[in-house]
Each structure stands twice: as C-alpha cells, then as structure tokens.
Design a protein around this motif. Structure first.
Motif, PDB file in Angstrom:
ATOM      1  N   GLY A   1       0.845  -1.187   0.000  1.00 37.62           N
ATOM      2  CA  GLY A   1       0.000   0.000   0.000  1.00 37.62           C
ATOM      3  C   GLY A   1       0.878   1.234   0.000  1.00 37.62           C
ATOM      4  N   VAL A   2       0.563   2.180  -0.899  1.00 33.61           N
ATOM      5  CA  VAL A   2       1.374   3.394  -1.033  1.00 33.61           C
ATOM      6  C   VAL A   2       0.462   4.618  -0.999  1.00 33.61           C
ATOM      7  CG1 VAL A   2       2.919   4.679  -2.559  1.00 33.61           C
ATOM      8  CG2 VAL A   2       3.129   2.204  -2.396  1.00 33.61           C
ATOM      9  N   ASP A   3       0.807   5.580  -0.132  1.00 32.46           N
ATOM     10  CA  ASP A   3       0.060   6.839  -0.098  1.00 32.46           C
ATOM     11  C   ASP A   3       0.967   8.056  -0.289  1.00 32.46           C
ATOM     12  OD1 ASP A   3       1.370   7.148   2.315  1.00 32.46           O
ATOM     13  OD2 ASP A   3      -0.435   7.052   3.549  1.00 32.46           O
ATOM     14  N   GLY A   4       2.246   7.820  -0.534  1.00 31.02           N
ATOM     15  CA  GLY A   4       3.189   8.917  -0.754  1.00 31.02           C
ATOM     16  C   GLY A   4       3.950   9.344   0.481  1.00 31.02           C
ATOM     17  N   SER A   5       3.580   8.850   1.654  1.00 29.25           N
ATOM     18  CA  SER A   5       4.291   9.205   2.891  1.00 29.25           C
ATOM     19  C   SER A   5       5.666   8.542   2.909  1.00 29.25           C
ATOM     20  CB  SER A   5       3.482   8.740   4.106  1.00 29.25           C
ATOM     21  OG  SER A   5       3.467   7.325   4.152  1.00 29.25           O
ATOM     22  N   PRO A   6       6.593   9.063   3.728  1.00 30.53           N
ATOM     23  CA  PRO A   6       7.916   8.428   3.816  1.00 30.53           C
ATOM     24  C   PRO A   6       7.833   6.953   4.202  1.00 30.53           C
ATOM     25  CG  PRO A   6       7.957  10.561   4.915  1.00 30.53           C
ATOM     26  CD  PRO A   6       6.521  10.283   4.551  1.00 30.53           C
TER      27      PRO A   6
ATOM     28  N   SER B   1       5.344   4.863   3.552  1.00 31.73           N
ATOM     29  CA  SER B   1       4.853   4.047   2.444  1.00 31.73           C
ATOM     30  C   SER B   1       5.915   3.911   1.348  1.00 31.73           C
ATOM     31  CB  SER B   1       3.543   4.604   1.876  1.00 31.73           C
ATOM     32  OG  SER B   1       3.744   5.747   1.097  1.00 31.73           O
ATOM     33  N   ILE B   2       6.783   4.904   1.216  1.00 29.97           N
ATOM     34  CA  ILE B   2       7.895   4.794   0.261  1.00 29.97           C
ATOM     35  C   ILE B   2       8.868   3.707   0.747  1.00 29.97           C
ATOM     36  CG2 ILE B   2       9.837   5.974  -0.835  1.00 29.97           C
ATOM     37  CD1 ILE B   2       7.014   6.912  -1.735  1.00 29.97           C
ATOM     38  N   ALA B   3       9.123   3.684   2.055  1.00 30.32           N
ATOM     39  CA  ALA B   3       9.967   2.616   2.618  1.00 30.32           C
ATOM     40  C   ALA B   3       9.310   1.260   2.388  1.00 30.32           C
ATOM     41  CB  ALA B   3      10.191   2.861   4.108  1.00 30.32           C
ATOM     42  N   ALA B   4       7.999   1.197   2.539  1.00 32.21           N
ATOM     43  CA  ALA B   4       7.265  -0.048   2.289  1.00 32.21           C
ATOM     44  C   ALA B   4       7.383  -0.452   0.822  1.00 32.21           C
ATOM     45  CB  ALA B   4       5.802   0.109   2.691  1.00 32.21           C
TER      46      ALA B   4
ATOM     47  N   LEU C   1       2.981 -11.892   0.527  1.00 33.83           N
ATOM     48  CA  LEU C   1       3.433 -10.888   1.480  1.00 33.83           C
ATOM     49  C   LEU C   1       2.662  -9.599   1.250  1.00 33.83           C
ATOM     50  CD1 LEU C   1       5.634 -10.068   3.624  1.00 33.83           C
ATOM     51  CD2 LEU C   1       7.005  -9.271   1.691  1.00 33.83           C
ATOM     52  N   LEU C   2       2.292  -8.946   2.350  1.00 35.39           N
ATOM     53  CA  LEU C   2       1.683  -7.626   2.329  1.00 35.39           C
ATOM     54  C   LEU C   2       2.611  -6.694   3.087  1.00 35.39           C
ATOM     55  CD1 LEU C   2      -0.637  -5.581   1.915  1.00 35.39           C
ATOM     56  CD2 LEU C   2      -1.694  -6.524   3.988  1.00 35.39           C
ATOM     57  N   VAL C   3       2.960  -5.565   2.479  1.00 38.68           N
ATOM     58  CA  VAL C   3       3.861  -4.597   3.109  1.00 38.68           C
ATOM     59  C   VAL C   3       3.126  -3.268   3.226  1.00 38.68           C
ATOM     60  CG1 VAL C   3       6.139  -3.504   3.030  1.00 38.68           C
ATOM     61  CG2 VAL C   3       5.807  -5.755   1.978  1.00 38.68           C
ATOM     62  N   VAL C   4       3.121  -2.708   4.426  1.00 37.33           N
ATOM     63  CA  VAL C   4       2.488  -1.410   4.660  1.00 37.33           C
ATOM     64  C   VAL C   4       3.425  -0.531   5.474  1.00 37.33           C
ATOM     65  CG1 VAL C   4       0.114  -2.288   4.539  1.00 37.33           C
ATOM     66  CG2 VAL C   4       1.272  -2.197   6.743  1.00 37.33           C
ATOM     67  N   GLY C   5       3.252   0.762   5.348  1.00 34.26           N
ATOM     68  CA  GLY C   5       4.009   1.717   6.142  1.00 34.26           C
ATOM     69  C   GLY C   5       3.153   2.207   7.296  1.00 34.26           C
ATOM     70  N   ALA C   6       3.797   2.577   8.399  1.00 29.83           N
ATOM     71  CA  ALA C   6       3.064   3.085   9.562  1.00 29.83           C
ATOM     72  C   ALA C   6       3.941   4.020  10.359  1.00 29.83           C
ATOM     73  CB  ALA C   6       2.613   1.936  10.454  1.00 29.83           C
ATOM     74  N   ARG C   7       3.327   5.062  10.880  1.00 31.27           N
ATOM     75  CA  ARG C   7       4.032   5.923  11.831  1.00 31.27           C
ATOM     76  C   ARG C   7       4.077   5.198  13.170  1.00 31.27           C
ATOM     77  NH1 ARG C   7       0.107   8.282   9.469  1.00 31.27           N
ATOM     78  NH2 ARG C   7      -1.178   8.253  11.318  1.00 31.27           N
TER      79      ARG C   7
END
Length: 146
Positions: free
Chosen positions: A13-18, A20-23, A102-108
């Motif tokens: 999942g990508v939303d443009g946040s740092p 999600s870019i790492a994800a 595999l599912l990869v997501v970014g999170a604060r």
C-alpha cells in the motif's frame, strides 16, 4: 478487484508518505527475491475529496505512476502492477492479501488516533491479512529537519 490466485504476488500500500515509500522499497526487494509480481495499491477513501471521482482518479494515477517510476526502476522489478482502489485502506489491503505471499504497509510509530503503530490501517491489516505482513515503521526517526 479480482486477483489471480496462482500467481506469486507481493502487495504494498502506497500513499506517498515516507513510510509508504519505505514499504514500496521493501516490497520491491521482496518481490524480486521471491520471483513474484509486485502489486502497488493506492487506496482512496470515497468521501475524502470534493473533486469528481474521475478527475481524482486521473490525478492520483499520474502521481502513483511518477512515484513508482522514481522509486522502483523498471529494470529492478519489471513485473509491477499499479492499481487505484476506492474503499477503506485496511479492508482493501487485507482483501488484496488473500492471494499474496506478502503484504507490506508503512506506519508511523505514533498516531493522532492513539495507535502505537499509527493510523487506522495497521490494526485492520494485522487482524485480517491472509499472508505474511511486514510493517515499515517511522522512517523519520533519527532524521533532522533542516
């Protein structure tokens, strides 16, 4: 969104946040190493914008294509699919995980919602994902703002 169950797939999942870019970077590496397809999803909540849906989708599509092209060179991962889907991010990503390895997501690490892993997406995918899950947490730690 219909996915073919017999294809190896890594979903991100990508939303443009740092985060999600790492994800996205992690998912591209994982897909390459697993000889799997990379599915990049941008999930839009239906009521988050007053712009007409078609206009919003076209704008997001251009942004997503540009972002992925800059972050994941085609030579690094030639089997990348981009999709824009309307819905709740956690639910959409969990559904996409049904036919993924595999599912990869970014999170604060900290959220305005009080969740230690940020936002309302991570708890849903942690509960409902049907494959291995990787959470790329706060990429801003240790970075100084200039």
């Amino acid at each position: 969104m219909k996915l073919v169950p017999d294809q190896r797939r890594v979903v991100v999942g990508v939303d443009g946040s740092p985060n999600s870019i790492a994800a996205l970077h992690r998912a591209a590496r994982e897909a390459r190493d697993r000889h799997a397809r990379l599915l990049v999803l941008r999930v839009l909540r239906p009521g988050d914008s007053s712009a007409p849906r078609l206009f919003r989708t076209a704008k997001e599509w251009k942004h997503l294509r540009t972002l992925v092209a800059a972050e994941v060179p085609r030579s690094q991962h030639p089997t990348t699919t981009l999709r824009i889907v309307y819905g709740e991010p956690g639910e959409v990503l969990a559904k996409a995980s049904e036919h993924a390895e595999l599912l990869v997501v970014g999170a604060r690490l900290h959220s305005e919602y009080g969740n230690p892993l940020g936002g309302d997406t991570v708890p849903v995918v942690r509960e409902k994902a049907r494959c291995q899950l990787v959470i790329c947490a706060d990429q801003r730690i240790g970075q100084e703002s200039h």
